[in-house]
Design an enzyme around this catalytic site. Structure first.
Site, PDB file in Angstrom:
ATOM      1  CE  LYS A   1      -3.904   1.797   2.767  1.00  0.00           C
ATOM      2  NZ  LYS A   1      -4.734   1.532   3.964  1.00  0.00           N
TER       3      LYS A   1
ATOM      4  CB  SER B   1      -8.210   3.127   2.918  1.00  0.00           C
ATOM      5  OG  SER B   1      -7.318   2.576   3.876  1.00  0.00           O
TER       6      SER B   1
ATOM      7  CB  SER C   1      -8.356   0.300   5.811  1.00  0.00           C
ATOM      8  OG  SER C   1      -9.153   1.456   5.791  1.00  0.00           O
TER       9      SER C   1
END
Lengths: 95, 485
Positions: free
Chosen positions: B78, B153, B177
């Site tokens: 990420k 996310s 997330s």
């Protein structure tokens, strides 16, 4: 409770955000909806409840006060939008 | 079987025996990214050159018998993890050109285990979102159906695993997330206990909630990656100095005699019938394997979303004060002085959702409102945490849905932030409690979208989550289905 555009402007000043007039209007609407929603917490009885700031019970974490290398100055300054002589350049603050 | 179809566990054997080289594996993934990522938009940066160099080094290590757990394994991160020399944007315009001068601890541990970094993954800007539509670089599309969201996310982290453009990835979980996108993309996602994995070098959103974890194709790979990143780090003062168990050693112990709690509040109105029926099916499978089920209650669940959106936004408003256009990131200077530079840089650099959360957090912390909002939320947090800890005193694990519905359509909830926030109702309480949870596939909707369930465990009981998830996975075949791309 209704949040006014003046309150939005005051909070934007605290948060250091320039907001346009349409931004302010939209922000007031969105913040109103959120504040109305979080108001449900008011109905929760929290008398005598200790607040939780941190889920894992732990005391302060200390390290020995010892000199050690930090990040390379050149590598750090390379990410700065403006620098000179190994320092960050900013607009004049004190007249 | 194509090179991109192997799991980490399988590749450990194949690489060591010399049947597959790290270089050809890395090239297979880079080719896969080049051919399908245009449709998915999971990658923000592909680090092809450094990945190839790392793969060649891995092959030299393998030839020399210097083998580590992840030698030659191609992973992606990420874009919230700072990576030395590799652009790190946090999916924000304010960090578009940021090249960090150091690696964070979780990343360093992956490198030390021999992993090959393929690139950096799309996400909601500053990890604020539940659909990955808040990225400054465009939404990620769900590999199972490109008209649907991946969840957020860590949308890119889930999508790359489902699309087989990485073998596995790391994400972060502040209010769901990791687990929610894992559920929406049909992969495994672990949110470890707060303090289990170092956050040093992870861009902060809400520091009392943020935690790092793996997203993988199956549970065994999840155990392997969790093992690589877990453990104490003196560079993160919230990291907990407790031994990390051997997650693989307990993986195959089964669920016989395990007591699993079903939180009544998670199965009521608002739960999509297809999700409900998938969870009931999972319960039958687990019962068939010898697990016992007990209904339990988490009475403060209805306050969790309100509590979270006060605490998370308050912490975010403070954490994001560092983006001021001085030391790194975007600077907008129109010659009106320092204060205007701050305000204009932040206005130009942050997206709408980030501004909304900074504003709400600043408001909740401002004079006259602190007690009514932030302090009240911290007290509610105590009650929500006590619910979960008390329930886990009675049972070994909890079983719950991850999200109320399967993935929704792109654009469906963007106009109404509150509706978007409510989709995190089942994941948020775990973060508020600071404990661990693991999301894994448990079915598909009639429309062909994955459905996920989560096990919730006692603090630092990641091994139990992996053990239960592995037993379920072995008895089902959801993890063998592949998104067609």
């Amino acid at each position: 409770m209704k949040i006014t555009e003046n309150e939005v402007k005051k909070v934007a000043k605290l948060a250091k955000l320039t907001l346009s007039d349409p931004d302010i209007e939209r922000m007031a609407t969105d913040m109103d909806a959120m504040l109305a929603y979080v108001a449900t917490l008011a109905s929760l009885d929290t008398d005598g409840i200790v607040p939780t700031a941190h889920a894992v019970p732990m005391a302060n974490a200390f390290r020995t006060d010892q000199l050690r290398p930090s990040l390379e100055r050149d590598a750090v300054m390379a990410a700065a939008p403006k620098s000179a002589g190994g320092t960050f350049r900013v607009p004049k603050v004190i007249e | 079987m194509s090179l991109i179809d192997y799991t980490i566990a399988q590749l450990q054997t194949q690489l060591r025996s010399g049947k597959i080289s790290a270089a050809e594996l890395c090239d297979a993934y880079l080719a896969r990214i080049a051919s399908v990522d245009g449709e998915i938009n999971a990658y923000l940066t592909v680090a092809a050159e450094s990945a190839r160099a790392a793969a060649l080094a891995a092959d030299r290590d393998l030839a020399g018998g210097h083998v580590r757990p992840l030698t030659g394994i191609p992973l992606a991160l990420k874009d919230i993890f700072v990576t030395k020399g590799i652009r790190t944007t946090c999916a924000s315009k304010i960090l578009t050109d940021y090249i960090p001068p150091y690696d964070g601890t979780a990343v360093q541990r992956l490198y030390d285990s021999g992993a090959v970094l393929l690139g950096k993954l799309n996400m909601d800007e500053f990890a604020m979102g539940s659909s990955n539509e808040n990225s400054a670089f465009g939404a990620v599309r769900n590999p199972w159906n490109r008209d649907y969201v991946t969840g957020g996310s860590s949308g890119g982290s889930a999508a790359c695993v489902a699309a087989r453009t990485a073998l596995a990835s790391l994400g972060t979980d502040t209010g769901g997330s990791i687990r929610q996108p894992a559920a929406h993309c049909g992969v495994v996602g672990l949110k470890p206990t707060y303090g289990r994995v170092s956050r040093y070098g992870v861009i902060a959103y809400a520091s009392s909630l943020d935690q790092v974890g793996p997203l993988t194709r199956d549970v065994r790979d999840c155990a392997i990656l969790a093992q690589a990143i877990a453990g104490y780090d003196p560079l993160d003062s919230t990291s907990v100095n407790a031994p990390v168990p051997d997650y693989l050693a307990s993986l195959e112990k089964g669920v016989k005699g395990l007591r699993i709690g079903l939180p009544r509040e998670y199965f009521g109105a608002g739960l999509d019938p297809e999700v409900k029926s998938a969870l009931e099916g999972a319960q039958r499978v687990l019962a068939g394997l010898g697990a016992e089920f007990v209904e339990i209650s988490l009475p403060h669940t209805e306050y969790a979303v309100a509590c979270y959106y006060l605490i998370a936004t308050a912490e975010a408003s403070s954490n994001l004060a560092r983006y001021d256009g001085i030391r790194f990131g975007l600077r907008v200077d129109e010659g009106e002085g320092l204060n205007a530079l701050y305000c204009r840089s932040r206005a130009a650099g942050f997206g709408a959702e980030v501004k909304r959360r900074i504003m709400l957090g600043t408001y909740a912390l401002s004079a006259g409102y602190y007690d009514a909002y932030y302090l009240k939320a911290q007290k509610a947090r105590t009650l929500i945490r006590q619910d979960i800890i008390a329930a886990l005193d009675q049972v070994d694990l909890l079983l719950a849905p991850v999200a109320p519905t399967p993935a929704f359509r792109l654009g469906e909830k963007t106009a109404d932030p509150l509706q978007m926030y409510l989709s995190d109702i089942f994941t948020i309480p775990v973060n508020l409690a600071g404990t661990c949870a693991l999301s894994l596939p448990c079915g598909f909707s009639a429309g062909g979208l994955p459905i996920g369930m989560q096990f919730i465990g006692r603090p630092f009981a990641e091994a139990s989550l992996l053990q239960a998830a592995y037993a379920y996975e072995q008895a089902t075949e959801w993890h063998q289905r592949q998104a067609i791309l």
